[in-house]
Design a protein around this motif. Structure first.
Motif, PDB file in Angstrom:
ATOM      1  N   LEU A 221       0.823  -1.203   0.000  1.00  0.00           N
ATOM      2  CA  LEU A 221       0.000   0.000   0.000  1.00  0.00           C
ATOM      3  C   LEU A 221       0.859   1.256   0.000  1.00  0.00           C
ATOM      4  O   LEU A 221       0.616   2.198  -0.767  1.00  0.00           O
ATOM      5  N   VAL A 222       1.859   1.291   0.861  1.00  0.00           N
ATOM      6  CA  VAL A 222       2.730   2.464   0.947  1.00  0.00           C
ATOM      7  C   VAL A 222       3.440   2.719  -0.382  1.00  0.00           C
ATOM      8  O   VAL A 222       3.605   3.863  -0.817  1.00  0.00           O
ATOM      9  N   ASP A 223       3.839   1.648  -1.062  1.00  0.00           N
ATOM     10  CA  ASP A 223       4.582   1.786  -2.317  1.00  0.00           C
ATOM     11  C   ASP A 223       3.687   2.013  -3.530  1.00  0.00           C
ATOM     12  O   ASP A 223       4.185   2.325  -4.617  1.00  0.00           O
ATOM     13  N   SER A 224       2.389   1.850  -3.377  1.00  0.00           N
ATOM     14  CA  SER A 224       1.490   1.989  -4.520  1.00  0.00           C
ATOM     15  C   SER A 224       1.476   3.419  -5.038  1.00  0.00           C
ATOM     16  O   SER A 224       1.449   4.378  -4.263  1.00  0.00           O
ATOM     17  N   PRO A 225       1.485   3.592  -6.365  1.00  0.00           N
ATOM     18  CA  PRO A 225       1.356   4.944  -6.924  1.00  0.00           C
ATOM     19  C   PRO A 225      -0.057   5.485  -6.815  1.00  0.00           C
ATOM     20  O   PRO A 225      -0.282   6.682  -7.044  1.00  0.00           O
ATOM     21  N   ALA A 226      -1.009   4.654  -6.454  1.00  0.00           N
ATOM     22  CA  ALA A 226      -2.398   5.099  -6.345  1.00  0.00           C
ATOM     23  C   ALA A 226      -2.585   5.954  -5.099  1.00  0.00           C
ATOM     24  O   ALA A 226      -1.988   5.691  -4.058  1.00  0.00           O
ATOM     25  N   PRO A 227      -3.406   6.996  -5.177  1.00  0.00           N
ATOM     26  CA  PRO A 227      -3.710   7.776  -3.974  1.00  0.00           C
ATOM     27  C   PRO A 227      -4.498   6.935  -2.988  1.00  0.00           C
ATOM     28  O   PRO A 227      -5.318   6.098  -3.375  1.00  0.00           O
ATOM     29  N   ILE A 228      -4.239   7.151  -1.702  1.00  0.00           N
ATOM     30  CA  ILE A 228      -4.937   6.430  -0.647  1.00  0.00           C
ATOM     31  C   ILE A 228      -5.745   7.421   0.179  1.00  0.00           C
ATOM     32  O   ILE A 228      -5.191   8.350   0.779  1.00  0.00           O
ATOM     33  N   VAL A 229      -7.046   7.217   0.196  1.00  0.00           N
ATOM     34  CA  VAL A 229      -7.959   8.088   0.943  1.00  0.00           C
ATOM     35  C   VAL A 229      -8.728   7.250   1.938  1.00  0.00           C
ATOM     36  O   VAL A 229      -9.250   6.181   1.596  1.00  0.00           O
ATOM     37  N   GLY A 230      -8.788   7.712   3.172  1.00  0.00           N
ATOM     38  CA  GLY A 230      -9.535   7.015   4.209  1.00  0.00           C
ATOM     39  C   GLY A 230     -10.798   7.761   4.588  1.00  0.00           C
ATOM     40  O   GLY A 230     -10.884   8.984   4.430  1.00  0.00           O
ATOM     41  N   VAL A 231     -11.766   7.016   5.085  1.00  0.00           N
ATOM     42  CA  VAL A 231     -13.039   7.582   5.529  1.00  0.00           C
ATOM     43  C   VAL A 231     -13.199   7.288   7.019  1.00  0.00           C
ATOM     44  O   VAL A 231     -13.152   6.126   7.435  1.00  0.00           O
ATOM     45  N   SER A 232     -13.389   8.302   7.801  1.00  0.00           N
ATOM     46  CA  SER A 232     -13.504   8.116   9.244  1.00  0.00           C
ATOM     47  C   SER A 232     -14.774   7.371   9.610  1.00  0.00           C
ATOM     48  O   SER A 232     -15.855   7.666   9.093  1.00  0.00           O
ATOM     49  N   GLY A 233     -14.633   6.429  10.517  1.00  0.00           N
ATOM     50  CA  GLY A 233     -15.786   5.732  11.070  1.00  0.00           C
ATOM     51  C   GLY A 233     -16.207   6.319  12.402  1.00  0.00           C
ATOM     52  O   GLY A 233     -17.071   5.767  13.087  1.00  0.00           O
ATOM     53  N   ILE A 234     -15.593   7.437  12.762  1.00  0.00           N
ATOM     54  CA  ILE A 234     -15.909   8.136  14.005  1.00  0.00           C
ATOM     55  C   ILE A 234     -16.425   9.525  13.657  1.00  0.00           C
ATOM     56  O   ILE A 234     -15.793  10.255  12.884  1.00  0.00           O
TER      57      ILE A 234
END
Length: 324
Positions: A221-234
């Motif tokens: 995941l860290v090395d992926s060129p794709a953007p990583i977006v998270g969604v808060s569950g709080i």
């Protein structure tokens, strides 16, 4: 060119979010493939059957056969077999399985006994319905979660979660055998080819945490060129559903959208996140997280229906496009 959207997570929150992604893709007419890397660490054995709660929540929700009132299991269930198993003493009374649900577990176990991998079992179960997404186990190896208690003992996560409602004081969580586990080919391949990676609003400690702990997956995941977006569950300092606050407290993390984002970390500082979506109730988290290197935005997070779920998915994909 087909856009490859990868969602990381498990459980009801992830299921609702993936349904939203699927709905948005359909409404927007996007040429996209949706892959979901699913947590397997809350799987366990009951009455000789392999139970997979996170996977089944996704399977039933995407198939449209889930019980929306209870939030788990199949709609229109009966529980005659579970009652009989309890009488025989082969299943705990506090872990009830519906008869239709048991059909899934029996099929899963039969295939596993034949030597099939968890990945192949996922494929066979998913082939029954048009899911609109492909589910991949994080690993084909067994990595059941056990909860470390304050008295020095440990119990299976499901006993702590379901029987004790996460009320027993805990000091941590461990996945037995995870250090020897390998990413499933489907999970590794999906991440490698991803155009966008989304961390679902799943429990960060016991749903997403074990996925990241499978050797090689976090690095992929860290090395992926794709953007990583998270969604808060709080939202507003409270969990949307479940008892994720007890899990966070056990490992010393505050129950807040900002604290979970810091737990995942900014990609530029060796963490995971390029972007993070928080609820409008958590606007005060935006500036500090941006200063920490995580592009953060406030959006409506409540997934009450198809419209709100699709809008949240669109917001996540838009943020991914903007941080790319």
């Amino acid at each position: 060119m087909t856009q490859r959207i990868v969602v990381i997570g498990g459980g009801v929150g992830c299921a609702r979010f993936v349904k939203g992604v699927r709905e948005h893709v359909a409404r927007a007419g996007l040429d996209a493939r949706i892959d979901v890397v699913v947590n397997t660490a809350d799987d366990w054995w009951v009455s000789g059957l392999r139970i997979a709660p996170d996977h089944d929540s996704l399977l039933y929700a995407l198939a449209g056969v889930n019980d929306t009132e209870r939030g788990w299991g199949r709609a229109g269930e009966t529980e005659r077999v579970s009652a009989e198993l309890a009488v025989w003493g082969t299943a705990p009374e506090w872990f009830t399985l519906g008869d239709l649900d048991l059909g899934t577990h029996i099929a899963r176990t039969a295939w596993l006994r034949e030597g099939l991998t968890v990945s192949e079992v996922y494929r066979r179960l998913g082939a029954r319905w048009e899911l609109g997404a492909t589910l991949h186990p994080a690993t084909d190896d067994e990595i059941d979660t056990h909860v470390l208690l304050e008295d020095g003992s440990s119990i299976h996560f499901q006993e702590w979660w379901v029987r004790h409602r996460a009320q027993l004081p805990a000091t941590g969580f461990v996945q037995h055998g995870i250090e020897l586990a390998q990413p499933s080919l489907g999970a590794a391949g999906a991440i490698e080819l991803a155009d966008v990676i989304l961390l679902a609003p799943s429990n960060p400690i016991v749903s997403i945490g074990p996925i990241l702990a499978v050797p090689g997956l976090r690095r992929a995941l860290v090395d992926s060129p794709a953007p990583i977006v998270g969604v808060s569950g709080i939202i507003g300092g409270a969990v949307v559903r479940g008892m994720a606050d007890a899990c966070l407290a056990a490992v010393g993390i505050e129950t807040s959208a900002a604290a979970v984002a810091r737990h995942y970390g900014a990609r530029g500082a060796g963490g995971l996140l390029d972007g993070w979506l928080v609820g409008e109730e958590d606007a005060d988290a935006v500036s500090p997280l941006r200063d920490a290197g995580i592009e953060t935005r406030t959006v409506p997070l409540w997934m009450r229906d198809a419209d709100t779920s699709a809008r949240l998915a669109a917001d996540a994909l838009q943020l991914a496009a903007d941080v790319r």
